[in-house]
Write a protein that holds these residues in place. Sequence first.
Motif, PDB file in Angstrom:
ATOM      1  N   GLN A  26       0.830  -1.201   0.000  1.00  0.00           N
ATOM      2  CA  GLN A  26       0.000   0.000   0.000  1.00  0.00           C
ATOM      3  C   GLN A  26       0.867   1.255   0.000  1.00  0.00           C
ATOM      4  N   ALA A  27       1.923   1.262   0.817  1.00  0.00           N
ATOM      5  CA  ALA A  27       2.816   2.426   0.872  1.00  0.00           C
ATOM      6  C   ALA A  27       3.448   2.677  -0.493  1.00  0.00           C
ATOM      7  N   HIS A  28       3.814   1.585  -1.180  1.00  0.00           N
ATOM      8  CA  HIS A  28       4.400   1.719  -2.509  1.00  0.00           C
ATOM      9  C   HIS A  28       3.380   2.307  -3.483  1.00  0.00           C
ATOM     10  N   THR A  29       2.133   1.848  -3.386  1.00  0.00           N
ATOM     11  CA  THR A  29       1.062   2.361  -4.262  1.00  0.00           C
ATOM     12  C   THR A  29       0.824   3.845  -4.019  1.00  0.00           C
ATOM     13  N   LEU A  30       0.813   4.241  -2.749  1.00  0.00           N
ATOM     14  CA  LEU A  30       0.582   5.644  -2.420  1.00  0.00           C
ATOM     15  C   LEU A  30       1.743   6.520  -2.890  1.00  0.00           C
ATOM     16  N   ALA A  43      -6.054  16.108  -3.514  1.00  0.00           N
ATOM     17  CA  ALA A  43      -7.481  16.057  -3.188  1.00  0.00           C
ATOM     18  C   ALA A  43      -7.727  15.182  -1.962  1.00  0.00           C
ATOM     19  N   ARG A  44      -6.976  14.069  -1.831  1.00  0.00           N
ATOM     20  CA  ARG A  44      -7.112  13.195  -0.667  1.00  0.00           C
ATOM     21  C   ARG A  44      -6.706  13.916   0.611  1.00  0.00           C
ATOM     22  N   ARG A  45      -5.615  14.656   0.545  1.00  0.00           N
ATOM     23  CA  ARG A  45      -5.134  15.380   1.723  1.00  0.00           C
ATOM     24  C   ARG A  45      -6.110  16.496   2.120  1.00  0.00           C
ATOM     25  N   GLN A  78     -15.086  15.730  -6.086  1.00  0.00           N
ATOM     26  CA  GLN A  78     -13.884  16.081  -6.842  1.00  0.00           C
ATOM     27  C   GLN A  78     -12.872  14.943  -6.840  1.00  0.00           C
ATOM     28  N   LEU A  79     -12.667  14.317  -5.649  1.00  0.00           N
ATOM     29  CA  LEU A  79     -11.711  13.212  -5.542  1.00  0.00           C
ATOM     30  C   LEU A  79     -12.143  12.034  -6.413  1.00  0.00           C
ATOM     31  N   GLN A  80     -13.415  11.691  -6.367  1.00  0.00           N
ATOM     32  CA  GLN A  80     -13.907  10.572  -7.168  1.00  0.00           C
ATOM     33  C   GLN A  80     -13.720  10.825  -8.658  1.00  0.00           C
ATOM     34  N   ALA A  81     -13.964  12.073  -9.089  1.00  0.00           N
ATOM     35  CA  ALA A  81     -13.783  12.413 -10.500  1.00  0.00           C
ATOM     36  C   ALA A  81     -12.315  12.304 -10.903  1.00  0.00           C
ATOM     37  N   LEU A  82     -11.414  12.801 -10.047  1.00  0.00           N
ATOM     38  CA  LEU A  82      -9.978  12.728 -10.344  1.00  0.00           C
ATOM     39  C   LEU A  82      -9.493  11.283 -10.380  1.00  0.00           C
ATOM     40  N   MET A  83      -9.988  10.466  -9.434  1.00  0.00           N
ATOM     41  CA  MET A  83      -9.590   9.053  -9.392  1.00  0.00           C
ATOM     42  C   MET A  83     -10.097   8.307 -10.617  1.00  0.00           C
ATOM     43  N   ALA A  84     -11.324   8.584 -11.033  1.00  0.00           N
ATOM     44  CA  ALA A  84     -11.876   7.932 -12.218  1.00  0.00           C
ATOM     45  C   ALA A  84     -11.060   8.284 -13.451  1.00  0.00           C
ATOM     46  N   THR A  89      -9.159   3.109  -8.208  1.00  0.00           N
ATOM     47  CA  THR A  89     -10.352   2.768  -7.417  1.00  0.00           C
ATOM     48  C   THR A  89     -10.040   2.929  -5.931  1.00  0.00           C
ATOM     49  N   GLU A  90     -11.102   2.934  -5.115  1.00  0.00           N
ATOM     50  CA  GLU A  90     -10.921   3.018  -3.663  1.00  0.00           C
ATOM     51  C   GLU A  90     -10.076   1.858  -3.144  1.00  0.00           C
ATOM     52  N   ALA A  91     -10.282   0.669  -3.740  1.00  0.00           N
ATOM     53  CA  ALA A  91      -9.532  -0.516  -3.298  1.00  0.00           C
ATOM     54  C   ALA A  91      -8.036  -0.344  -3.509  1.00  0.00           C
ATOM     55  N   ASP A  92      -7.660   0.436  -4.544  1.00  0.00           N
ATOM     56  CA  ASP A  92      -6.232   0.654  -4.814  1.00  0.00           C
ATOM     57  C   ASP A  92      -5.547   1.428  -3.698  1.00  0.00           C
ATOM     58  N   LEU A  93      -6.320   2.151  -2.903  1.00  0.00           N
ATOM     59  CA  LEU A  93      -5.756   3.005  -1.863  1.00  0.00           C
ATOM     60  C   LEU A  93      -5.698   2.322  -0.502  1.00  0.00           C
TER      61      LEU A  93
END
Length: 317
Positions: A26-30, A43-45, A78-84, A89-93
Amino acid sequence: MKYPKKLAKRADEILAARRWDAERRQAHTLALLHEQHPEVEAARRSLASLYAKRGTAAIFEPDTLEGIDAQISAGREQLQALMAAAGITEADLEPSYTCPACMDRGMANGQTCTCRQTILNQLVYEQLCDVSPARECSFDNFSLAYYDREQRTVMGRVVESCLRYVREFNRESKNLLFTGPPGLGKTHLSLAVAEGVVRSGRLVMYVSAPHLMDELERGKFQKDAAALEYREMIFGCDLLVIDDLGTEMVTSYTRSEVYDLVNTRLNTSRPTIINTNLDLRDIEKKYTSRVYSRIAGTYAVVEFKGRDIRLQKREKG
């Protein structure tokens, strides 16, 4: 019945390694997210900051909550639009745990998680294999071809009974005495039963009679910690398989221990399988009438007959 300390510790180590690996990934993904999609990370922060602001406002400025909730709603959109747009996906985070139910902690809702039980079952089976030829002894490779026609029918029924024993195993299951000359499949069939019971999530111990007596004596007289734990497991495990009873040095001490073990496990409804070349009368002569009475009166006796299978294999080989 609690599991041996070393097995419980090993199960917890496996779970900890799984958890660490999931969180490392997860840390690597982030980190990649921050590098490749800084707008998503920003946007997450920002959203996290709004949630913290809301928590403070709920205590000190409740009249501002409505405005903050509106900001949070807008921030989430806004976050959902940027992620899409970034294909995230949420699971990726989130950490990708092997077991989402307990997040690889081994406990869920105050109970041992099934994932930890599965690990313990595998460790018990590996321990069984360490002290016996369990991997070579299954129902699938127990061949009736080595028995004569009459005995083949009898042994076929014995195998079916053993399969049913595994399927229906519980604290009320029968104690079994497999008796007969060497080389007729007693150990093979008892280990096939042991494997099946282990796979159902029970603690199974297999031990040869000579080793059993050595360990019980060490625990009783030397107060060795490992031997005392071993003694506790032997007396308390869900299923105990004793191989080659009668091949140990029989003394007044071993007679007493055999009686104590047989009697205690009977009184606590913990099934036992005993393999021996002795018949019931031999057992009475070697271990006294007290042991004979307990075994003859409470064990289902399965008599193995025929010609030594090992010799037959050697002749064909």
